[in-house]
Design a protein around this motif. Structure first.
Motif, mmCIF file in Angstrom:
data_model
loop_
_atom_site.group_PDB
_atom_site.id
_atom_site.type_symbol
_atom_site.label_atom_id
_atom_site.label_comp_id
_atom_site.label_asym_id
_atom_site.label_seq_id
_atom_site.Cartn_x
_atom_site.Cartn_y
_atom_site.Cartn_z
ATOM 1 N N LEU A 124 -1.692 14.993 18.630
ATOM 2 C CA LEU A 124 -1.539 15.815 17.431
ATOM 3 C C LEU A 124 -1.763 15.002 16.165
ATOM 4 N N THR A 125 -1.322 13.757 16.161
ATOM 5 C CA THR A 125 -1.561 12.878 15.015
ATOM 6 C C THR A 125 -3.057 12.756 14.736
ATOM 7 N N VAL A 126 -3.821 12.496 15.785
ATOM 8 C CA VAL A 126 -5.265 12.346 15.624
ATOM 9 C C VAL A 126 -5.889 13.654 15.156
ATOM 10 N N ARG A 127 -5.445 14.764 15.719
ATOM 11 C CA ARG A 127 -6.008 16.063 15.328
ATOM 12 C C ARG A 127 -5.722 16.378 13.865
ATOM 13 N N ASP A 128 -4.493 16.152 13.436
ATOM 14 C CA ASP A 128 -4.133 16.445 12.046
ATOM 15 C C ASP A 128 -4.934 15.577 11.070
ATOM 16 N N ASP A 129 -5.102 14.308 11.406
ATOM 17 C CA ASP A 129 -5.855 13.430 10.516
ATOM 18 C C ASP A 129 -7.341 13.782 10.517
ATOM 19 N N ALA A 130 -7.852 14.275 11.639
ATOM 20 C CA ALA A 130 -9.244 14.745 11.669
ATOM 21 C C ALA A 130 -9.411 15.938 10.736
ATOM 22 N N ASP A 131 -8.432 16.827 10.717
ATOM 23 C CA ASP A 131 -8.496 17.977 9.798
ATOM 24 C C ASP A 131 -8.520 17.503 8.350
ATOM 25 N N LEU A 132 -7.703 16.507 8.042
ATOM 26 C CA LEU A 132 -7.635 15.983 6.673
ATOM 27 C C LEU A 132 -8.957 15.318 6.282
ATOM 28 N N ILE A 133 -9.508 14.519 7.178
ATOM 29 C CA ILE A 133 -10.778 13.843 6.898
ATOM 30 C C ILE A 133 -11.903 14.851 6.742
ATOM 31 N N GLY A 134 -11.926 15.857 7.611
ATOM 32 C CA GLY A 134 -12.957 16.886 7.504
ATOM 33 C C GLY A 134 -12.881 17.634 6.184
ATOM 34 N N LEU A 135 -11.673 17.932 5.744
ATOM 35 C CA LEU A 135 -11.499 18.615 4.462
ATOM 36 C C LEU A 135 -11.962 17.731 3.311
ATOM 37 N N ALA A 136 -11.612 16.451 3.359
ATOM 38 C CA ALA A 136 -12.030 15.521 2.299
ATOM 39 C C ALA A 136 -13.547 15.387 2.271
ATOM 40 N N ALA A 137 -14.179 15.385 3.437
ATOM 41 C CA ALA A 137 -15.632 15.210 3.502
ATOM 42 C C ALA A 137 -16.373 16.361 2.844
ATOM 43 N N THR A 138 -15.791 17.557 2.853
ATOM 44 C CA THR A 138 -16.489 18.704 2.250
ATOM 45 C C THR A 138 -16.675 18.532 0.746
ATOM 46 N N SER A 139 -15.829 17.717 0.121
ATOM 47 C CA SER A 139 -15.981 17.501 -1.322
ATOM 48 C C SER A 139 -17.235 16.701 -1.639
ATOM 49 N N LEU A 140 -17.815 16.044 -0.625
ATOM 50 C CA LEU A 140 -19.037 15.269 -0.837
ATOM 51 C C LEU A 140 -20.280 16.155 -0.889
ATOM 52 N N LEU A 141 -20.131 17.415 -0.593
ATOM 53 C CA LEU A 141 -21.290 18.308 -0.536
ATOM 54 C C LEU A 141 -21.739 18.776 -1.920
ATOM 55 N N GLU A 142 -20.963 18.501 -2.953
ATOM 56 C CA GLU A 142 -21.337 18.852 -4.324
ATOM 57 C C GLU A 142 -22.094 17.673 -4.925
ATOM 58 N N VAL A 143 -23.376 17.849 -5.231
ATOM 59 C CA VAL A 143 -24.230 16.731 -5.649
ATOM 60 C C VAL A 143 -24.779 16.950 -7.057
ATOM 61 N N ASN A 144 -25.120 15.835 -7.702
ATOM 62 C CA ASN A 144 -25.592 15.893 -9.091
ATOM 63 C C ASN A 144 -27.095 15.666 -9.220
ATOM 64 N N LEU A 145 -27.854 15.865 -8.144
ATOM 65 C CA LEU A 145 -29.299 15.679 -8.208
ATOM 66 C C LEU A 145 -29.901 16.601 -9.267
ATOM 67 N N GLY A 146 -30.716 16.022 -10.137
ATOM 68 C CA GLY A 146 -31.282 16.769 -11.257
ATOM 69 C C GLY A 146 -30.575 16.514 -12.565
ATOM 70 N N GLY A 147 -29.433 15.827 -12.492
ATOM 71 C CA GLY A 147 -28.698 15.517 -13.721
ATOM 72 C C GLY A 147 -29.276 14.318 -14.443
ATOM 73 N N THR A 148 -30.128 13.560 -13.790
ATOM 74 C CA THR A 148 -30.763 12.320 -14.274
ATOM 75 C C THR A 148 -29.717 11.344 -14.811
ATOM 76 N N ALA A 149 -29.911 10.806 -16.009
ATOM 77 C CA ALA A 149 -29.163 9.624 -16.435
ATOM 78 C C ALA A 149 -27.655 9.832 -16.549
#
Length: 462
Positions: free
Chosen positions: A205-230
């Motif tokens: 259960l410890t491993v499962r709960d931490d996997a849920d937390l990591i997966g949730l944190a990883a979704t925040s990486l899907l917002e990207v600034n490509l096209g914003g240039t400098a």
């Protein structure tokens, strides 16, 4: 054979057989720091190529880059994403300039390979230029963070797969030991009975709960600034580029990226990296605790707890014959310590960012990729070479339960805390089991003791 290239500082000779150019050459001279080239993170190389390919496809759709040039860039990027030319990504993973050297290394490799596809020699940038064509409508400050997020997201996905393997391995052992009664401990002192299965189910259960937390944190990486240039204002980006580039990137990378809600904030903000680093740290802390428990439970075997037997993987000493060490949990412990330290470095780099850009993303990305990849390897090794082969010493576990003073706890509701305490103290002093002492003093009948001190009932009171 060498070729001449020019930049704002002057003219330099570049080896004729390489795909990188003068900007990469200067970075090689300026940053001999770790000895680790960009290619040591293949996820990042692939992600940089994906960003360049998506950008070229956007220009192809917009008509802002000649078709033959755009298609040559796309072809070169696809080769890199397939694993070619990774040895040409040579700049150090640590570098000044917020990733400028990494971006220029990518621009030059893509440009020179695209030139070959068009039938021109490397370095003939009048036909296709690293900056004007490969980097069109882009800046390091949107390319590098976008590629970094893709790379870290990919490595996180592999970690989550490995965590599933480890969770299932613990769950399998939990089922296998479901009826194996043992003594629980608090503060390393005898407590009350439980099952070994529940101990391993808790690990799962410890491993499962931490996997849920990591997966949730990883979704925040899907917002990207490509096209914003400098700095996020989109200066020098062709109209419509940002929207199309992100749309193409989603297809190219097979990742559901989305445009940043605010390009200025996204260019300077590194919240996603900090959030994920914290989630990785939490898992490292808790996985290390699990490894500590495994080593304790297997300690001895004669002079320690000796409750479980870990698979024997190698000789444990160059001088003590027959000694076998818990090498797999020890190795995983060290990975966990490394991840905990990496989080401290990520946090230091995150707070050091200033105004519209954080110059220290290369360090953050390097550590996040290392942490995710090392934890993934650790999870698989621990699952496959340790947990799956763990055995219980059933006889020892039963004996420890039967002679434990902790059994007096089960008598509290019937004879009271004071009498139970006296039984526990005498049990510890004399070594006579609680059951025999209670029967001797006539505190309970044999039938009552059978019911109250049944190990299986005590291990599963609810």
């Amino acid at each position: 054979m060498r070729r001449e290239e020019r930049d704002l500082i002057g003219v330099r000779e570049v080896p004729g057989d390489v795909y990188w150019g003068i900007h990469t050459l200067r970075a090689l001279e300026n940053f001999p720091l770790t000895g680790l080239p960009l290619s040591s993170h293949p996820e990042l190389v692939v992600a940089l190529a994906a960003v360049k390919e998506a950008s070229a496809l956007a220009h192809l759709e917009l008509g802002t880059l000649p078709e033959e040039r755009a298609r040559a860039v796309v072809a070169a990027c696809r080769e890199i994403r397939a694993g070619r030319l990774h040895d040409q990504f040579v700049v150090d993973v640590f570098q000044g300039g917020a990733g400028t050297s990494a971006n220029m290394n990518a621009n030059e490799v893509v440009a020179n390979r695209a030139l070959e596809i068009l039938g021109h020699p490397r370095g003939r940038y009048e036909h296709l230029h690293p900056n004007d064509d490969v980097n069109r409508s882009q800046s390091t400050n949107d390319v590098y963070p976008t590629a970094a997020k893709l790379a870290v997201y990919a490595s996180t996905g592999r970690l989550l797969d490995a965590m599933t393997v480890l969770r299932d391995a613990f769950g399998d052992r939990g089922g296998h030991f479901a009826k194996t009664v043992k003594l629980g401990r608090t503060q390393l002192q005898d407590a009350v009975p439980m099952t070994l299965g529940r101990e391993f189910d808790a690990f799962a259960l410890t491993v499962r709960d931490d996997a849920d937390l990591i997966g949730l944190a990883a979704t925040s990486l899907l917002e990207v600034n490509l096209g914003g240039t400098a700095i996020g204002t989109g200066l020098n980006a062709d109209e419509g580029f940002a929207r199309l580039a992100v749309a193409h990137l989603e297809t190219v990378a097979s990742v559901p990226v989305r445009p940043a809600r605010d390009l200025v904030e996204s260019t300077q903000g590194i919240g996603g990296f900090v959030r994920l680093s914290g989630a990785l740290r939490q898992f490292a802390v808790r996985l290390s605790k699990i490894c500590n428990d495994l080593r304790l439970l297997a300690s001895g075997p004669g002079a320690g707890l000796g409750e479980i037997r870990l698979p024997e993987l190698q000789a444990g000493s160059s001088i003590m014959p027959g000694k076998v060490n818990p090498v797999m949990p020890e190795a995983v412990n060290q990975v966990c310590f490394d991840v905990i330290g990496a989080d401290a470095a990520v946090c230091a780099a995150a707070q050091a960012g200033q105004l519209q850009l954080n110059a220290f993303e290369p360090l953050m990305v390097h550590h996040l990729l290392n942490s995710a990849n090392r934890l993934a390897a650790a999870c698989r090794l621990l699952a496959e070479r340790c947990v799956a082969g763990i055995e219980a010493d059933e006889e020892r576990l039963r004996a420890l339960v039967e002679r434990s003073a902790g059994l007096a706890t089960a008598l509290n509701p019937v004879i009271g805390y004071q009498r139970s305490t006296a039984l526990a103290r005498e049990c510890r002093a004399s070594g006579v089991p609680v059951r025999e002492l209670a029967a001797r003093d006539g505190l309970l009948t044999e039938g009552e003791l059978d019911e109250l001190l049944d190990p299986w009932r005590l291990a599963r009171p609810c």
